[in-house]
Every structure is written in C-alpha cells, then in structure tokens.
Scaffold this motif. Sequence first.
Motif, short mmCIF file in Angstrom:
data_model
loop_
_atom_site.label_atom_id
_atom_site.label_comp_id
_atom_site.label_asym_id
_atom_site.label_seq_id
_atom_site.Cartn_x
_atom_site.Cartn_y
_atom_site.Cartn_z
N PHE A 1 13.25 9.44 7.12
CA PHE A 1 12.51 9.02 5.93
C PHE A 1 11.74 7.73 6.19
O PHE A 1 10.60 7.56 5.74
N PHE A 2 12.35 6.81 6.94
CA PHE A 2 11.67 5.56 7.28
C PHE A 2 10.42 5.84 8.12
O PHE A 2 9.35 5.28 7.88
N VAL A 3 10.55 6.69 9.13
CA VAL A 3 9.40 7.00 10.01
C VAL A 3 8.30 7.69 9.21
O VAL A 3 7.12 7.31 9.31
N ALA B 1 3.01 7.40 5.98
CA ALA B 1 2.27 7.57 4.73
C ALA B 1 1.80 6.25 4.15
O ALA B 1 0.63 6.10 3.80
N GLU B 2 2.68 5.28 4.03
CA GLU B 2 2.35 4.01 3.41
C GLU B 2 3.15 2.92 4.09
O GLU B 2 4.28 2.64 3.73
N GLY B 3 2.57 2.31 5.09
CA GLY B 3 3.29 1.39 5.96
C GLY B 3 3.86 0.16 5.31
O GLY B 3 5.05 -0.13 5.43
N LEU B 4 3.06 -0.60 4.59
CA LEU B 4 3.52 -1.88 4.07
C LEU B 4 4.66 -1.72 3.07
O LEU B 4 5.65 -2.44 3.12
N LEU B 5 4.53 -0.78 2.15
CA LEU B 5 5.57 -0.56 1.15
C LEU B 5 6.91 -0.22 1.81
O LEU B 5 7.95 -0.76 1.45
N PHE B 6 6.87 0.66 2.79
CA PHE B 6 8.11 1.05 3.47
C PHE B 6 8.63 -0.06 4.38
O PHE B 6 9.85 -0.20 4.53
N ALA B 7 7.75 -0.83 4.97
CA ALA B 7 8.21 -1.96 5.79
C ALA B 7 8.98 -2.96 4.93
O ALA B 7 10.06 -3.43 5.32
N MET C 1 3.61 2.83 15.06
CA MET C 1 2.92 3.23 16.29
C MET C 1 2.47 4.69 16.22
O MET C 1 1.36 5.03 16.64
N LEU C 2 3.33 5.54 15.69
CA LEU C 2 2.99 6.96 15.57
C LEU C 2 1.76 7.15 14.68
O LEU C 2 0.88 7.95 14.98
N GLU C 3 1.69 6.39 13.58
CA GLU C 3 0.53 6.48 12.70
C GLU C 3 -0.75 6.12 13.45
O GLU C 3 -1.76 6.80 13.35
N LYS D 1 -5.88 -4.57 9.21
CA LYS D 1 -4.68 -4.27 8.43
C LYS D 1 -4.69 -4.99 7.09
O LYS D 1 -4.01 -4.57 6.16
N PHE D 2 -5.43 -6.07 6.99
CA PHE D 2 -5.46 -6.85 5.76
C PHE D 2 -6.66 -6.53 4.87
O PHE D 2 -6.85 -7.16 3.84
N ILE D 3 -7.48 -5.55 5.27
CA ILE D 3 -8.63 -5.15 4.47
C ILE D 3 -8.37 -3.74 3.96
O ILE D 3 -8.33 -2.79 4.75
N TYR D 4 -8.17 -3.62 2.67
CA TYR D 4 -7.80 -2.33 2.08
C TYR D 4 -8.86 -1.26 2.36
O TYR D 4 -10.05 -1.48 2.16
N GLY D 5 -8.41 -0.12 2.84
CA GLY D 5 -9.29 1.03 3.05
C GLY D 5 -10.04 1.04 4.37
O GLY D 5 -10.81 1.96 4.63
N VAL D 6 -9.83 0.04 5.21
CA VAL D 6 -10.58 -0.05 6.45
C VAL D 6 -9.74 0.30 7.67
O VAL D 6 -10.24 0.88 8.63
N HIS D 7 -8.46 -0.02 7.65
CA HIS D 7 -7.63 0.10 8.84
C HIS D 7 -7.59 1.52 9.40
O HIS D 7 -7.80 1.73 10.60
N ARG D 8 -7.35 2.49 8.56
CA ARG D 8 -7.28 3.87 9.06
C ARG D 8 -8.64 4.36 9.56
O ARG D 8 -8.72 5.07 10.56
N ALA D 9 -9.70 3.95 8.89
CA ALA D 9 -11.04 4.31 9.36
C ALA D 9 -11.33 3.67 10.72
O ALA D 9 -11.94 4.30 11.59
N ILE D 10 -10.87 2.45 10.92
CA ILE D 10 -11.06 1.76 12.21
C ILE D 10 -10.32 2.52 13.31
O ILE D 10 -10.85 2.72 14.41
N LEU D 11 -9.09 2.95 13.03
CA LEU D 11 -8.32 3.68 14.04
C LEU D 11 -8.97 5.02 14.38
O LEU D 11 -9.04 5.41 15.55
N ILE D 12 -9.47 5.71 13.37
CA ILE D 12 -10.16 6.98 13.63
C ILE D 12 -11.45 6.72 14.41
O ILE D 12 -11.76 7.44 15.37
#
Length: 135
Positions: free
Chosen positions: A19-21, A26-32, A58-60, A104-115
């Motif tokens: 569940f942690f992984v 899905a939502e890193g900061l909340l689960f961290a 890392m998997l994300e 990571k600190f800019i909402y909506g950008v991090h995942r787009a940057i990784l892609i």
Amino acid sequence: MDIFNYLQAHHLYFFVYLFFVLGMLAEGLLFALTIIFLISIDAVPPIPALVCMLGGAMLEQWLLYYTGKRLANFPKISLWVNKIAGRFDSHIQNRPTQVFVISKFIYGVHRAILIRTGMLNLPLKKFIKASVISA
C-alpha cells in the motif's frame, strides 16, 4: 491502534508495505507524510517503511521516464507534455538533477518533466543519477 495490532498478529505487513509503494506511485507527498507519521507513533518499523517510500518514489520516476520514451504514438498526450514541459528542454538536458528537485515543488509540472525527459531520450545513466539524488 487495533488495526496495527491485527496486522502484526496476522503477519499482514506485506500489504501495508505494498500500500505504501502504490500510494507513493499515486500521490507521493501525502503518503510520504503518512508514512513518516506512522513511523513516529511506532505503528510500522522505520527501515522497511522508508525503503518502501523511497522505492515507490523511484518506481514512479522510472515509469514516467519510460512512458515518455513510448509516447510518440499518442499525439494528444505529447501535446500536453510539450505545452507544460517543452520550455525546459535545455535545462533537462544540461541540469536534470536541479530540474527534478525544483519541479517537485511546482504543482502539475513534475510528472510532465519526467515524461518529457523520456521523450528527449536523456541517457538512462544520467536519468538514474538525477532521479536517485532528487528522490
């Protein structure tokens, strides 16, 4: 605390760690923050929980990188990624670690940057190094 006693008595911590992984995917900061809270109240052992937290992060990043490598067949998604992260291309190629940390600190950008990193075919070795440091 009864749920944690039940999990411990029935040796079901595997599902908690799974569940942690998945939560980190899905939502890193909340689960961290949740994992750190559970560690602070001694609900879960710290080492396995932290390993799951970092492993999920890392998997994300790796999944999004490989998604970017395969994205040529999906023009609508490519258009969205280019619109958000296209202006960071030179920064991604020259300083990926800094870009990953700051995004990571800019909402909506991090995942787009990784892609976008995958779309730019950043060498895997360079990506892994930046990814580990920024996780």
